[in-house]
Design an enzyme around this catalytic site. Structure first.
Site, PDB file in Angstrom:
ATOM      1  N   ASP A   1      -1.479  -0.632   5.999  1.00 29.48           N
ATOM      2  CA  ASP A   1      -1.592  -0.115   7.356  1.00 29.48           C
ATOM      3  C   ASP A   1      -2.987   0.341   7.732  1.00 29.48           C
ATOM      4  O   ASP A   1      -3.315   0.404   8.895  1.00 29.48           O
ATOM      5  CB  ASP A   1      -0.624   1.055   7.562  1.00 29.48           C
ATOM      6  CG  ASP A   1      -1.137   2.305   6.907  1.00 29.48           C
ATOM      7  OD1 ASP A   1      -1.615   2.208   5.768  1.00 29.48           O
ATOM      8  OD2 ASP A   1      -1.080   3.364   7.540  1.00 29.48           O
TER       9      ASP A   1
ATOM     10  N   ASP B   1       0.876  -1.155   0.000  1.00 31.51           N
ATOM     11  CA  ASP B   1       0.000   0.000   0.000  1.00 31.51           C
ATOM     12  C   ASP B   1       0.925   1.221   0.000  1.00 31.51           C
ATOM     13  O   ASP B   1       2.088   1.115   0.374  1.00 31.51           O
ATOM     14  CB  ASP B   1      -0.868  -0.029   1.262  1.00 31.51           C
ATOM     15  CG  ASP B   1      -1.596   1.272   1.468  1.00 31.51           C
ATOM     16  OD1 ASP B   1      -2.270   1.701   0.529  1.00 31.51           O
ATOM     17  OD2 ASP B   1      -1.469   1.850   2.561  1.00 31.51           O
TER      18      ASP B   1
ATOM     19  N   ASP C   1      -6.983  -1.053   3.769  1.00 32.43           N
ATOM     20  CA  ASP C   1      -6.219  -2.203   3.276  1.00 32.43           C
ATOM     21  C   ASP C   1      -6.746  -3.528   3.805  1.00 32.43           C
ATOM     22  O   ASP C   1      -6.306  -4.587   3.375  1.00 32.43           O
ATOM     23  CB  ASP C   1      -4.745  -2.086   3.690  1.00 32.43           C
ATOM     24  CG  ASP C   1      -4.096  -0.851   3.104  1.00 32.43           C
ATOM     25  OD1 ASP C   1      -4.418  -0.517   1.959  1.00 32.43           O
ATOM     26  OD2 ASP C   1      -3.280  -0.223   3.802  1.00 32.43           O
TER      27      ASP C   1
END
Lengths: 57, 800
Positions: free
Chosen positions: B667, B466, B671
Site C-alpha cells: 500500500d 506487505d 512498496d
C-alpha cells in the site's frame, strides 16, 4: 384487382409515416435512456423530499 | 494556416502519390483551432517532454479499424505512441509537439476516414448520442423496408410471380430496397470503400460486396432477366436489417462499458470560488490555472487538487481512500478534488484540475485498462485483414465452383460465404471481456490498469504481502488504557462526549473504545469545546474541565506534568504505540495507548490463498519479532522482516528466479519498487501515490477481501476470453464450409453472423454475474484479539 395499384403505394406511404414517427421519437430523446423512464414512473412527484417533513405535517 | 507545422509536410511526403488523400469527413471545427494553447489546455496533458491527448474517434466498429488507425498514425514522424480503445472508441495518442501538430494528427485520421474530436466527457455524451441516433434512424428505416418486403415476398412465393401483378410487386420491392441499400446500408458502403482505398479491408467489405452483388443481380433480373430470373430484394434488405440490429446492440453495450469511468469523473464539482484579491468569484473549474487561489467553504466539495494556504479543517477523503475517518488538514497540506470539506473554510493554491487530479488519474487508470491489449488481442488485430482477404478468396472460389449450376445458384452461395464469415466476433473476443472486467471491477472498487495484469493474476503461484497498512488496518485502535483517581466508566464517558465532536481519527478510536466498554456519551453536557486538529481537544463536561490529547497539547493547556505516568508512557512509546493523555481540572488522570491492528479479513484471505495452493510470504520493514507475531496470527509460514524498501524488490526477484509467478500486495510508497518488480503489483488504497502508479491492479475500497474478488475476476476473464475465441473459431469452422456447399441461404447467413458477435458480447457481459461480489465483513467482534502491532508508527505520524 385494380385496387392493388392504389393499396400498395398507400401501404408504403403508411409505413413511411411510421418511420417518420420513429425519427421524431428518437430526435426528441426518447431512446437515449431506456432505463430511467421505467424507474421514473415509480416515483411520485409529491413524495416528501425528507422523510422528516411528513411526520411534522 | 497553423496546420502547416513543420512535421506535417513530412506526412504528405510519405503518402503514396497514387493514393489521393480522402476528403475529410464533416469536422465540426477547423482542426487548426486545436493547436491553440488555450484550447489544448482543456484536454492535452504533458507526457514526459511530449504531449498526450485522449481523442474520441467516430467510425470505429471493428478490430480492423483499430489496427488501421494504430498503424497509420504510428508511422507518422513525431508520433510516440498510439492506442485505440475499441470499447469506448477512444484514441490515446502521444506525440512530440516539435515535430507534428495535433491538427496534423486529426487530418491524418480524417484522411483514412475517421473523424476525431478531443475527448471531453461532455462532448462524448453528445457525440455518442448523435451516432446512436443516426444508427437508430437507419435501423428504423431498414425495419420498415424489411416488413413491407416480407408481404411482397409472400405474395411472390405463393404464385404472384407468374400472375399479372408480378411487375408491380417487383417495382415495389425495388423501390423499397434501393433507399435501404443507399441509406441504411451507407455505413457499410462507406466503410468498405475506405478500407479498399487504403488496402486495409475491414469487415464492411464482404458485407458491402454481398449486398451490392445481390441488389445488382436482382435489378438486372427485374429489367432484363426475362421471366425465369429470380429477384432477391428481400435478401438484401433483411440482411442489412439484421446486421444493423447487431451493430445497435453492440453500441448499447459499449456505451455501458464506458459509463463507469464517466461516473468517476462526475464526482468532481465543476464550479469553484476563485479569489481575485479580496473579491470572491464563482468560476468554472476549467478556467482555473495553477496557483490561482480558491476558497472552499465548510460543507463544500473540494473542486481541485491543491495546497492549503490558509485555514484548517477536517476533510472526508473516503472517496479516494475508502477510509471513513476524516483527516485533519492545515496550511501546507494537500487536499484532493472530489473530497468533502467538513468544518473549516480554507483557501487553496490550485495545483491540478480536472483530469490531472488524483480522481482524474483514477478515472484514467480505468480507461487505460479498458484500452489496453492483452497479447491475445494484438494477434487478433493482425489477423482481421487476412481474414477478410481469405473470405473474399473463398467466396470467389465458391462462385467458380457453382457457376456450372447456373449463375443464380453460384451468386447466392458466394454471397452467403461473404456474409457468414465473421472476424468481428474474433476481434471482439478479448476487448469485450477485458472492458467488461475493467468496468465490473471499477464498480466494485477494483481498478484494473492493464488487461495483461488480469491475465497474469489468473496464473499466479505466490502472493507476497506487505504488513503495515496491508495486513494491518493502518489505522489506530485503543489497545490499552489506565486510570488513576477517577471512576473509569464515567471518565471514559466524559472523554467520549468530548471526542465525539472531534472529527479526528484518534477521536473516533476513543469513541469506539468507550462504546465497546458500554459508555454512551450522549447524556453528557459539553460546554466550551475547543479542538486543535492534530493536537487534541478541551472542554467542560458536566462542570469539570477536561483536556485530552498529545503530551505537548496537555502541557500547552496548562496541565502540570506528572512524573508518575512517565514510566507507562515510555513502555508504550518504545513499542511504537501512540499515547493520548486525559487530564481533568489540571491533573493527569488517564492514559490511552493506541496501535494498529490486523484487518478483519486478513486471516480469511490468507487461508483462502493457502487453500488455493498458492505460496504466501509476509514482507516487512519491521522488526523480526513484530512481523513474526503477525505471521503466526495469520498462519503465514514464510516471513522476511527488516527489509529496506529497495530490498523488497530483490526478495520478489529471488522468488521469480525460482520460477514462480509472484503477485505483490502493498500500500505504501515503500512498496512501490516491489510492486513494479512483481509479475502483478496490487496496491491497496487511495490512488494518490506512487504505489498506485507502479501497481497493475488497485483495490480501491481499502479491503483486503477484494484480493479474493480480484482473483476470481481474473480467472473469470481469462476463461471468458478463451470461450469467446473458441466460440468464434468454431462458428467459422462450421458455417463457412456449409455456406460453400450452398447449404446456407444469404438470409440465414445474415442471421447467424451478428448472432456470433452477439454471443461473444453476451458471453463477456455474463462475466459480471460470474464473479460473486464479496461483501465487507463487519468489524469482527471480540473474537479477534486486538493484536498490538507496534510497527508502522515510526513511519506514519498519527498526529496528522
Amino acid at each position: 384487382m385494380e385496387v392493388i395499384y392504389f393499396l400498395i403505394p398507400l401501404m408504403i406511404l403508411l409505413g413511411l409515416v411510421m418511420v417518420g414517427i420513429l425519427f421524431w421519437a428518437a430526435r426528441s430523446g426518447q431512446y437515449d435512456d431506456l432505463e430511467g423512464s421505467a424507474n421514473r414512473i415509480l416515483m411520485d412527484d409529491d413524495d416528501p423530499l425528507l422523510p422528516d417533513r411528513e411526520r411534522r405535517e | 494556416m497553423a496546420i502547416h507545422a513543420a512535421g506535417l509536410e513530412g506526412f504528405y511526403a510519405r503518402m503514396p502519390s497514387d493514393r489521393p488523400l480522402a476528403p475529410p469527413p464533416a469536422q465540426t471545427e477547423d482542426p487548426a483551432i486545436f493547436d491553440l494553447a488555450d484550447v489544448q489546455a482543456e484536454f492535452v496533458r504533458r507526457d514526459g517532454d511530449g504531449l498526450a491527448a485522449e481523442l474520441l474517434v467516430e467510425g470505429i466498429h471493428c478490430a480492423a479499424c483499430v489496427w488501421l488507425i494504430e498503424r497509420h498514425l504510428g508511422q507518422m514522424p513525431g508520433v510516440r505512441g498510439v492506442q485505440v480503445n475499441l470499447a469506448a472508441r477512444r484514441l490515446n495518442v502521444r506525440w512530440d509537439p516539435q515535430r507534428v501538430a495535433l491538427s496534423g494528427l486529426l487530418e491524418a485520421l480524417a484522411g483514412i476516414g475517421y473523424a476525431a474530436l478531443p475527448y471531453d466527457v461532455d462532448a462524448v455524451e453528445g457525440r455518442l448520442q448523435r451516432t446512436q441516433r443516426a444508427r437508430l434512424y437507419r435501423l428504423g428505416f431498414a425495419a420498415f423496408a424489411m416488413m413491407n418486403l416480407l408481404w411482397i415476398s409472400i405474395a411472390l412465393y405463393t404464385g404472384a410471380d407468374r400472375g399479372e401483378h408480378r411487375d408491380l410487386l417487383y417495382w415495389a420491392g425495388w423501390a423499397l430496397a434501393t433507399p435501404t441499400l443507399l441509406y441504411a446500408g451507407w455505413p457499410f458502403l462507406q466503410g468498405a470503400w475506405t478500407g479498399l482505398r487504403h488496402a486495409h479491408p475491414t469487415m464492411d467489405l464482404p458485407i458491402a460486396i454481398g449486398a451490392l452483388a445481390t441488389y445488382g443481380y436482382s435489378t438486372w433480373a427485374m429489367f432484363l432477366g426475362g421471366p425465369q430470373a429470380g429477384v432477391y430484394f428481400d435478401t438484401v434488405v433483411n440482411f442489412l436489417f439484421v446486421i444493423l440490429v447487431g451493430r445497435h446492440l453492440e453500441g448499447l453495450s459499449r456505451r455501458q462499458a464506458m459509463s463507469a469511468t464517466h461516473r468517476l469523473m462526475e464526482l468532481q464539482p465543476r464550479i469553484a470560488t476563485r479569489l481575485d484579491g479580496d473579491a470572491a468569484q464563482r468560476v468554472s473549474v476549467r478556467s482555473l490555472r495553477t496557483d490561482d487561489r480558491v476558497l472552499v467553504r465548510p460543507g463544500e466539495q473540494v473542486p481541485v487538487d491543491g495546497v492549503i494556504l490558509e485555514g484548517e479543517t477536517a476533510v472526508d477523503e473516503s472517496l479516494l481512500s475508502g477510509e471513513s475517518t476524516p483527516r485533519a488538514r492545515t496550511s501546507g497540506e494537500r487536499v484532493y478534488a472530489g473530497t468533502q470539506n467538513l468544518d473549516g473554510a480554507v483557501t487553496l493554491a490550485v495545483e491540478h484540475t480536472l483530469a490531472d487530479t488524483a480522481l482524474g488519474r483514477i478515472a484514467r487508470l480505468v480507461e487505460v485498462a479498458q484500452g489496453c491489449k492483452a497479447p491475445v488481442q494484438r494477434l487478433a488485430d493482425r489477423i482481421v485483414p487476412w481474414f477478410v482477404t481469405a473470405t473474399l478468396g473463398l467466396a470467389a472460389l465458391t462462385f467458380a465452383a457453382w457457376i456450372g449450376q447456373g449463375f443464380e445458384i453460384a451468386l447466392m452461395a458466394s454471397v452467403a460465404v461473404l456474409i457468414v464469415t465473421c472476424p468481428c466476433a474474433f476481434g471482439l473476443a478479448t476487448p469485450m471481456a477485458i472492458a467488461v472486467a475493467a468496468g465490473t471491477g471499477a464498480r466494485r472498487g477494483i481498478l484494473v490498469k492493464t488487461g495483461a495484469a488480469l491475465e497474469t493474476l489468473a496464473g499466479i503461484d505466490h502472493v507476497v504481502f506487505d504488513k503495515t497498512g496491508t495486513l494491518t488496518r493502518g489505522r489506530l485502535t485503543v489497545v490499552d488504557s489506565s486510570w488513576q483517581g477517577v471512576d473509569e466508566g464515567s471518565a471514559l464517558a466524559a472523554v467520549a462526549a468530548l471526542e465525539r465532536r472531534s472529527e479526528h481519527g484518534i477521536g473516533a478510536a476513543l469513541v469506539d473504545y468507550a462504546k465497546t466498554h458500554g459508555q454512551a456519551a450522549a447524556a453528557r453536557t459539553v460546554e466550551g469545546f475547543r479542538a486543535r486538529p492534530g493536537r487534541g481537544i478541551a472542554g467542560t463536561v458536566d462542570g469539570r474541565a477536561w483536556v485530552v490529547g498529545s503530551p505537548t497539547w496537555i502541557a500547552a493547556e496548562g496541565v502540570v506534568h506528572d512524573p508518575d505516568w512517565d514510566a507507562l508512557r515510555d513502555t508504550h512509546e518504545t513499542r511504537g504505540r501512540t499515547v493520548v493523555i486525559a487530564a481533568v481540572d489540571g491533573r493527569t488522570v488517564g492514559l490511552f495507548a493506541l496501535a494498529d491492528r490486523l484487518r478483519e479479513d486478513a486471516r480469511e484471505v490468507v487461508a483462502e490463498l493457502d487453500a488455493a495452493g498458492l505460496g504466501v510470504t509476509l514482507l516487512s520493514g519491521d522488526r523480526e519479532a513484530v512481523a513474526g507475531a503477525v505471521a503466526a496470527e495469520l498462519g503465514i509460514e514464510a516471513v522476511v522482516a527488516e527489509v529496506l524498501p529497495e530490498d523488497k524488490a530483490a526478495v520478489i526477484a529471488d522468488l521469480q528466479a525460482s520460477g514462480q509467478r509472484v503477485a505483490m500486495v502493498g500500500d505504501g510508497v515503500n512498496d512501490a519498487p516491489a510492486l513494479a518488480q512483481a509479475d502483478v503489483g496490487i496496491a491497496l488504497g487511495s490512488g494518490t501515490d506512487v504505489s498506485v502508479e507502479c501497481a497493475g491492479i488497485v483495490l480501491g475500497r481499502d479491503r483486503l477481501g477484494q484480493l479474493t474478488e480480484a482473483r476470481h475476476l481474473a480467472a473469470a476473464t481469462l476463461r471468458t476470453v478463451r470461450q469467446n475465441i473458441a466460440l468464434s473459431i468454431t462458428y467459422n469452422l462450421v458455417m463457412v464450409p456449409l455456406a460453400m456447399l450452398g447449404m446456407v441461404t444469404p438470409l440465414l447467413a445474415a442471421l447467424t453472423m451478428p448472432l456470433s458477435s452477439l454471443a461473444v458480447i453476451g458471453n463477456a457481459a455474463l462475466l459480471r454475474r460470474r464473479v460473486p461480489e464479496t461483501l465487507p465483513t463487519g468489524p469482527a467482534a471480540d473474537g479477534v484479539e486486538p493484536t498490538a502491532v507496534a510497527a508502522g508508527h515510526a513511519e506514519v505520524s498519527p498526529w496528522r
